[in-house]
Design a protein around this motif. Sequence first.
Motif, PDB file in Angstrom:
ATOM      1  N   VAL A   1       0.830  -1.201   0.000  1.00  0.00           N
ATOM      2  CA  VAL A   1       0.000   0.000   0.000  1.00  0.00           C
ATOM      3  C   VAL A   1       0.865   1.250   0.000  1.00  0.00           C
ATOM      4  O   VAL A   1       0.537   2.241  -0.676  1.00  0.00           O
ATOM      5  CB  VAL A   1      -0.965  -0.015   1.197  1.00  0.00           C
ATOM      6  CG1 VAL A   1      -1.549   1.362   1.456  1.00  0.00           C
ATOM      7  CG2 VAL A   1      -2.084  -1.016   0.947  1.00  0.00           C
ATOM      8  N   ARG A   2       1.967   1.227   0.708  1.00  0.00           N
ATOM      9  CA  ARG A   2       2.863   2.382   0.684  1.00  0.00           C
ATOM     10  C   ARG A   2       3.420   2.599  -0.718  1.00  0.00           C
ATOM     11  O   ARG A   2       3.584   3.736  -1.166  1.00  0.00           O
ATOM     12  CB  ARG A   2       3.993   2.187   1.691  1.00  0.00           C
ATOM     13  CG  ARG A   2       3.532   2.324   3.136  1.00  0.00           C
ATOM     14  CD  ARG A   2       4.651   2.066   4.122  1.00  0.00           C
ATOM     15  NE  ARG A   2       4.185   2.266   5.494  1.00  0.00           N
ATOM     16  CZ  ARG A   2       4.912   2.014   6.570  1.00  0.00           C
ATOM     17  NH1 ARG A   2       6.157   1.544   6.434  1.00  0.00           N
ATOM     18  NH2 ARG A   2       4.411   2.228   7.779  1.00  0.00           N
ATOM     19  N   GLU A   3       3.685   1.510  -1.423  1.00  0.00           N
ATOM     20  CA  GLU A   3       4.142   1.608  -2.817  1.00  0.00           C
ATOM     21  C   GLU A   3       3.047   2.214  -3.693  1.00  0.00           C
ATOM     22  O   GLU A   3       3.314   3.086  -4.533  1.00  0.00           O
ATOM     23  CB  GLU A   3       4.513   0.220  -3.325  1.00  0.00           C
ATOM     24  CG  GLU A   3       4.907   0.164  -4.794  1.00  0.00           C
ATOM     25  CD  GLU A   3       5.062  -1.268  -5.276  1.00  0.00           C
ATOM     26  OE1 GLU A   3       4.625  -1.554  -6.407  1.00  0.00           O
ATOM     27  OE2 GLU A   3       5.607  -2.103  -4.521  1.00  0.00           O
ATOM     28  N   LEU A   4       1.814   1.763  -3.503  1.00  0.00           N
ATOM     29  CA  LEU A   4       0.691   2.294  -4.279  1.00  0.00           C
ATOM     30  C   LEU A   4       0.486   3.782  -4.005  1.00  0.00           C
ATOM     31  O   LEU A   4       0.185   4.555  -4.918  1.00  0.00           O
ATOM     32  CB  LEU A   4      -0.586   1.534  -3.942  1.00  0.00           C
ATOM     33  CG  LEU A   4      -0.677   0.074  -4.383  1.00  0.00           C
ATOM     34  CD1 LEU A   4      -1.921  -0.582  -3.789  1.00  0.00           C
ATOM     35  CD2 LEU A   4      -0.675  -0.042  -5.897  1.00  0.00           C
ATOM     36  N   LYS A   5       0.642   4.183  -2.758  1.00  0.00           N
ATOM     37  CA  LYS A   5       0.451   5.583  -2.396  1.00  0.00           C
ATOM     38  C   LYS A   5       1.442   6.494  -3.106  1.00  0.00           C
ATOM     39  O   LYS A   5       1.120   7.640  -3.444  1.00  0.00           O
ATOM     40  CB  LYS A   5       0.587   5.772  -0.884  1.00  0.00           C
ATOM     41  CG  LYS A   5      -0.589   5.311  -0.063  1.00  0.00           C
ATOM     42  CD  LYS A   5      -0.356   5.664   1.405  1.00  0.00           C
ATOM     43  CE  LYS A   5      -1.531   5.327   2.276  1.00  0.00           C
ATOM     44  NZ  LYS A   5      -1.307   5.762   3.677  1.00  0.00           N
ATOM     45  N   ARG A   6       2.637   6.000  -3.328  1.00  0.00           N
ATOM     46  CA  ARG A   6       3.674   6.830  -3.954  1.00  0.00           C
ATOM     47  C   ARG A   6       3.485   6.959  -5.466  1.00  0.00           C
ATOM     48  O   ARG A   6       4.079   7.838  -6.096  1.00  0.00           O
ATOM     49  CB  ARG A   6       5.066   6.251  -3.659  1.00  0.00           C
ATOM     50  CG  ARG A   6       5.493   6.395  -2.205  1.00  0.00           C
ATOM     51  CD  ARG A   6       6.960   6.054  -2.032  1.00  0.00           C
ATOM     52  NE  ARG A   6       7.226   4.651  -2.313  1.00  0.00           N
ATOM     53  CZ  ARG A   6       7.236   3.679  -1.400  1.00  0.00           C
ATOM     54  NH1 ARG A   6       6.949   3.962  -0.145  1.00  0.00           N
ATOM     55  NH2 ARG A   6       7.508   2.428  -1.742  1.00  0.00           N
ATOM     56  N   ALA A   7       2.676   6.078  -6.055  1.00  0.00           N
ATOM     57  CA  ALA A   7       2.451   6.113  -7.504  1.00  0.00           C
ATOM     58  C   ALA A   7       1.406   7.174  -7.842  1.00  0.00           C
ATOM     59  O   ALA A   7       0.635   7.613  -7.001  1.00  0.00           O
ATOM     60  CB  ALA A   7       1.997   4.745  -7.987  1.00  0.00           C
TER      61      ALA A   7
END
Length: 206
Positions: A127-133
């Motif tokens: 989710v942290r990866e998704l947030k940065r996209a």
Amino acid sequence: MQLSEGHFMRKLVYYVATTLDGFIAGPDGADPSGPGGFWPIPADYIEHLASHYPETLPVQAREALSITAQGTRFDTVVEGRRSYEIGLKAGIADAFPHLRHLVFSRTLAESPGSAVEIVSTDPVAKVRELKRADGKDIWLVGGAELAGALYGEIDRLILKVGPLTIGTGIPLFSTKAAFDPRVWEMADHTVLGGGAIFLTYDRTAE
């Protein structure tokens, strides 16, 4: 949350229906609004979803209501295995083909829905990866186990509070969630004539 000039991090939004006593489903975990369910679905509730949250309606409802609007809130939906399997049991391999659809599971090898992404890694890291996209916000549809695992990552709550109590069932967050009191700021509220209340809360700065 701003990452850099002109770029804001996407929010993880727990958008979910709940009873007045804080349950998202009965003890069996079945869809409370499905056939034989106990959740009242008045016409103004469906109209509100269609006009304000069209992307959160499952594909069969969108087709029945002739909804093609992509919506302005979400372009990604994340859910746990048990939540996903409710759709599978109803013969729906991908309830949200109009969204990027991720299912967190360590037991599902693959999904019958070709576009559904099975994620077996840590949900917090993903989710942290998704947030940065780049993109719109991320919709956490459930269930309680995944919501509990992602408790610290939730930026906004949109609670569709139904005018009913059930006494016991599946809570908003799994009892495995850590004890971590948080204060939320009300950002919006809508009261419908049929008795449902939509409450939006944003996480306050720590």
